[in-house]
Design a protein around this motif. Structure first.
Motif, short mmCIF file in Angstrom:
data_model
loop_
_atom_site.label_atom_id
_atom_site.label_comp_id
_atom_site.label_asym_id
_atom_site.label_seq_id
_atom_site.Cartn_x
_atom_site.Cartn_y
_atom_site.Cartn_z
N SER A 25 4.52 4.85 9.97
CA SER A 25 4.81 3.64 10.73
C SER A 25 3.70 3.39 11.74
O SER A 25 2.89 4.27 12.02
N GLY A 26 3.69 2.17 12.27
CA GLY A 26 2.68 1.82 13.25
C GLY A 26 1.76 0.74 12.74
O GLY A 26 2.14 -0.08 11.91
N SER A 27 0.52 0.77 13.22
CA SER A 27 -0.47 -0.24 12.87
C SER A 27 -1.11 0.12 11.53
O SER A 27 -2.10 0.86 11.49
N ILE A 28 -0.55 -0.38 10.43
CA ILE A 28 -0.99 -0.01 9.08
C ILE A 28 -1.33 -1.26 8.29
O ILE A 28 -0.48 -2.13 8.14
N PHE A 29 -2.55 -1.31 7.76
CA PHE A 29 -2.89 -2.37 6.81
C PHE A 29 -2.67 -1.87 5.38
O PHE A 29 -2.06 -2.55 4.57
N SER A 30 -3.15 -0.66 5.10
CA SER A 30 -2.94 -0.07 3.78
C SER A 30 -3.02 1.44 3.87
O SER A 30 -3.61 1.99 4.80
N THR A 100 -5.76 2.75 6.50
CA THR A 100 -6.65 1.70 7.01
C THR A 100 -5.81 0.81 7.90
O THR A 100 -4.77 0.30 7.46
N ARG A 101 -6.27 0.60 9.13
CA ARG A 101 -5.42 -0.10 10.09
C ARG A 101 -5.69 -1.60 10.15
O ARG A 101 -4.89 -2.36 10.70
N ARG A 102 -6.84 -2.05 9.62
CA ARG A 102 -7.13 -3.49 9.62
C ARG A 102 -8.02 -3.81 8.43
O ARG A 102 -8.68 -2.93 7.87
N VAL A 103 -8.06 -5.07 8.03
CA VAL A 103 -8.85 -5.50 6.89
C VAL A 103 -10.32 -5.16 7.13
O VAL A 103 -10.88 -5.50 8.17
N GLY A 104 -10.90 -4.45 6.17
CA GLY A 104 -12.31 -4.09 6.26
C GLY A 104 -12.62 -2.96 7.22
O GLY A 104 -13.78 -2.60 7.42
#
Length: 121
Positions: A25-30, A100-104
């Motif tokens: 859980s948390g700040s997850i993009f993928s 990965t927490r954000r795109v790119g």
């Protein structure tokens, strides 16, 4: 921040079964890889099983045919079904995720706090 929480450990008799869960859980993009590791007293931490986002799995030889790793990508959760448990499987089991927490953005490894599995009669 990202948190991994394991659950499902406990005491089981030889030949029994347990199912471990690891929820991220948390700040997850993928999440690419998710895996289970274990550490017995006096031994180094070892890989038990891994699964990538596409579903490909890998197991240490000692658990092949007895353990099954799976994941629910929608829930960011991995599972470890453990059957035919042996006393040698006794250890603290840890979950690891490559997130990965954000795109790119870059990917980082995160670990859970561990859950104790004890196989004993």
């Amino acid at each position: 921040q990202v948190q991994l929480v394991e659950s499902g450990g406990g005491l089981v008799q030889p030949g029994g079964s347990l199912r471990l869960s690891c929820a991220a859980s948390g700040s997850i993009f993928s999440i690419s890889d998710m895996g289970w590791y274990r550490q017995a007293p006096g031994k180094q931490r070892e890989l038990v099983a891994t699964i990538i986002s596409g579903g490909t799995t890998n197991y240490v030889d000692s658990v092949k045919g007895r353990f099954t790793i799976s994941r629910d990508n929608a829930k960011n959760t991995a599972y470890l079904q453990m059957n035919s448990l042996k006393p040698d499987d006794t250890a603290v089991y840890y979950c690891k995720a490559v997130v990965t927490r954000r795109v790119g953005g870059p990917s980082f490894q995160y670990w859970g706090q561990g859950t104790q599995v004890t196989v004993s009669s």
